[in-house]
Design a protein around this motif. Structure first.
Motif, PDB file in Angstrom:
ATOM      1  N   VAL A  84       0.709  -1.386   0.027  1.00 20.77           N
ATOM      2  CA  VAL A  84      -0.359  -0.492  -0.145  1.00 20.77           C
ATOM      3  C   VAL A  84       0.277   1.465   0.121  1.00 20.77           C
ATOM      4  O   VAL A  84       1.758   0.989   0.926  1.00 20.77           O
ATOM      5  N   PRO A  85       0.971   2.337  -0.727  1.00 21.01           N
ATOM      6  CA  PRO A  85       0.963   3.424  -1.075  1.00 21.01           C
ATOM      7  C   PRO A  85       1.491   3.917   0.210  1.00 21.01           C
ATOM      8  O   PRO A  85       0.437   4.216   0.786  1.00 21.01           O
ATOM      9  N   PHE A  86       2.507   4.541   0.589  1.00 20.50           N
ATOM     10  CA  PHE A  86       3.236   5.272   2.017  1.00 20.50           C
ATOM     11  C   PHE A  86       4.084   6.433   1.249  1.00 20.50           C
ATOM     12  O   PHE A  86       4.800   6.468   0.690  1.00 20.50           O
ATOM     13  N   PRO A  87       3.434   7.535   2.375  1.00 19.87           N
ATOM     14  CA  PRO A  87       3.893   9.348   1.608  1.00 19.87           C
ATOM     15  C   PRO A  87       5.270   9.351   2.277  1.00 19.87           C
ATOM     16  O   PRO A  87       6.433   8.525   3.190  1.00 19.87           O
ATOM     17  N   PRO A  88       6.039   9.604   0.734  1.00 20.64           N
ATOM     18  CA  PRO A  88       6.959  10.146   1.072  1.00 20.64           C
ATOM     19  C   PRO A  88       7.749  10.569   2.131  1.00 20.64           C
ATOM     20  O   PRO A  88       7.394  11.732   2.036  1.00 20.64           O
ATOM     21  N   VAL A  89       8.523  10.100   2.337  1.00 22.25           N
ATOM     22  CA  VAL A  89       9.626  11.097   3.402  1.00 22.25           C
ATOM     23  C   VAL A  89      10.365  12.149   3.027  1.00 22.25           C
ATOM     24  O   VAL A  89      11.855  11.253   2.629  1.00 22.25           O
ATOM     25  N   ASP A  90      10.602  13.189   2.493  1.00 22.02           N
ATOM     26  CA  ASP A  90      11.650  14.808   2.206  1.00 22.02           C
ATOM     27  C   ASP A  90      12.978  14.224   2.698  1.00 22.02           C
ATOM     28  O   ASP A  90      13.102  14.344   4.457  1.00 22.02           O
ATOM     29  N   GLY A  91      14.202  14.064   2.120  1.00 19.59           N
ATOM     30  CA  GLY A  91      14.909  14.093   2.158  1.00 19.59           C
ATOM     31  C   GLY A  91      15.763  12.430   3.235  1.00 19.59           C
ATOM     32  O   GLY A  91      16.558  12.632   4.032  1.00 19.59           O
ATOM     33  N   VAL A  92      15.183  12.052   2.943  1.00 14.17           N
ATOM     34  CA  VAL A  92      15.443  10.577   3.923  1.00 14.17           C
ATOM     35  C   VAL A  92      16.256  10.218   3.192  1.00 14.17           C
ATOM     36  O   VAL A  92      16.227  10.254   2.269  1.00 14.17           O
ATOM     37  N   VAL A  93      17.122   9.366   4.541  1.00 15.12           N
ATOM     38  CA  VAL A  93      18.411   9.234   4.396  1.00 15.12           C
ATOM     39  C   VAL A  93      18.951   7.721   3.586  1.00 15.12           C
ATOM     40  O   VAL A  93      18.461   7.042   5.279  1.00 15.12           O
ATOM     41  N   ARG A  94      19.449   6.831   2.973  1.00 16.98           N
ATOM     42  CA  ARG A  94      19.384   5.456   2.339  1.00 16.98           C
ATOM     43  C   ARG A  94      20.431   4.976   3.022  1.00 16.98           C
ATOM     44  O   ARG A  94      21.266   5.517   2.672  1.00 16.98           O
ATOM     45  N   GLY A  95      20.814   3.650   3.790  1.00 17.45           N
ATOM     46  CA  GLY A  95      21.512   2.985   3.891  1.00 17.45           C
ATOM     47  C   GLY A  95      21.375   1.634   4.394  1.00 17.45           C
ATOM     48  O   GLY A  95      20.360   0.902   4.250  1.00 17.45           O
TER      49      GLY A  95
END
Length: 361
Positions: A216-227
């Motif tokens: 289910v689509p979830f609101p994107p988190v602006d600037g989230v750090v991926r790692g």
């Protein structure tokens, strides 16, 4: 940040509705904190015990599950609440190699336990109590049961860090889920929610419709750090089909560009997920009903309450002198407004664990 969520006086607990592209801390002010008493435990006794699972059945039956480490030997622990007293429950020999991670129940005769292998062996397991006898269902070592849910003897789900299985009353079957689940809750045999993360460490949710899982689509988190450290949802509670709450933690940059952790509170209204973030340095681990249309959320030794009207207040867990405390799970006792939390205390001197129970009122 995507769509924000109107949660009332969120600043009282360090949660602030964030606008797109904005990362700001909230002021912390609000109702005076109350304390949940330590109802049962043995702080300072160095028993090597801890509790990780808590199940509350609609008939009022409650179970707490965990394990003990003593002299290098592990053993599972199961307790049942009678009145206001938790008492140990005898377990079958087949349970000996395991430690219980989670519990779920619909009655005194339908209890499920997610079990992690703690000694030599070839499998993890799921255990079930039917009111008369125990059954043990082995699962591969590649599938470590981390959470479990049930809506009846013929309907249960168990998740690991990357997969899900469903019990149809006869056997367990793999059910592709599409996310890396950390928690699961069930509304009915045809409706269940799992939350966790997906992709490059982004919060994610999936829904079971009676046949299959759908992301289910979830609101994107602006600037989230991926790692390597994922931004993820860690727990989920469904009040109804169209009223679902989830909590977790995300990693985002602050105003100076430094990566910080911020708590996340999310809500499903039957159509879409919306979410808000807490101040830098906050986190949320568990969410449960308050029995009156609101919710409790936990973050270690802190409990935060949101009424049905959206008013927030803080509470803390009683902390015996010379110890640190930690809650691992909480649940409302059906038919009441009393919420129980389970976990452990550790002594400052030895850092050895002792199981603990706290109660909201």
């Amino acid at each position: 940040m995507g769509t924000t969520l109107a949660l009332g006086a969120v600043a009282a607990v360090g949660i602030t509705a964030a606008r797109p592209g904005e990362h700001r801390a909230a002021s912390v002010a609000g109702a005076a904190a109350t304390t949940w008493p330590l109802v049962q435990g043995s702080p300072g006794k160095d028993t090597g015990t801890s509790l990780s699972g808590l199940a509350a059945a609609p008939d009022g039956t409650m179970w707490a599950a965990g394990g003990q480490q003593a002299s290098g030997v592990y053993k599972p622990i199961l307790q049942r609440l009678t009145g206001d007293t938790w008492s140990n429950v005898a377990l079958p020999a087949a349970a000996a190699p395991y430690r219980f991670n989670a519990a779920a129940a619909t009655s005194a005769s339908n209890l499920w336990l997610a079990a992690q292998l703690n000694s030599s062996g070839d499998s993890h397991a799921v255990l079930r109590w039917n009111g008369t006898a125990w059954s043990t269902f082995k699962v591969p070592l590649s599938f470590q049961p981390s959470d479990i849910a049930t809506t009846g003897p013929a309907s249960a789900w168990v998740v690991s860090s990357s997969a899900a299985k469903r019990w149809n009353g006869t056997s367990w079957a793999d059910t592709p889920i599409g996310i890396k689940p950390r928690a699961i809750t069930a509304v009915s045999p045809t409706s269940a929610w799992a939350v966790g993360w997906a992709g490059e460490g982004l919060p994610a949710t999936a829904h079971w419709n009676g046949t299959s899982w759908t992301t289910v689509p979830f609101p994107p988190v602006d600037g989230v750090v991926r790692g390597e450290i994922a931004s993820a949802l860690s727990d989920v509670y469904a009040a109804s089909e169209n009223d679902v709450w989830a909590v977790g933690t995300v990693r985002v940059p602050d105003e100076a560009g430094k990566t910080v952790s911020r708590s996340m509170l999310a809500h499903w209204n039957g159509t879409k997920w919306t979410s808000v973030l807490g101040a830098a340095g906050t986190y949320m681990t568990k969410v449960a009903s308050d029995g009156a249309g609101g919710i409790w959320v936990s973050a270690g030794d802190t409990m935060r309450h949101r009424t049905a009207a959206g008013v927030w207040s803080d509470a803390s867990l009683a902390q015996p002198v010379g110890t640190k405390v930690r809650s691992s799970e909480m649940a409302i006792r059906p038919g009441s407004t009393t919420v129980w939390a389970v976990g452990w205390t550790t002594t400052d001197a030895t850092r050895w664990a002792d199981l603990a129970h706290w109660r909201s009122n």
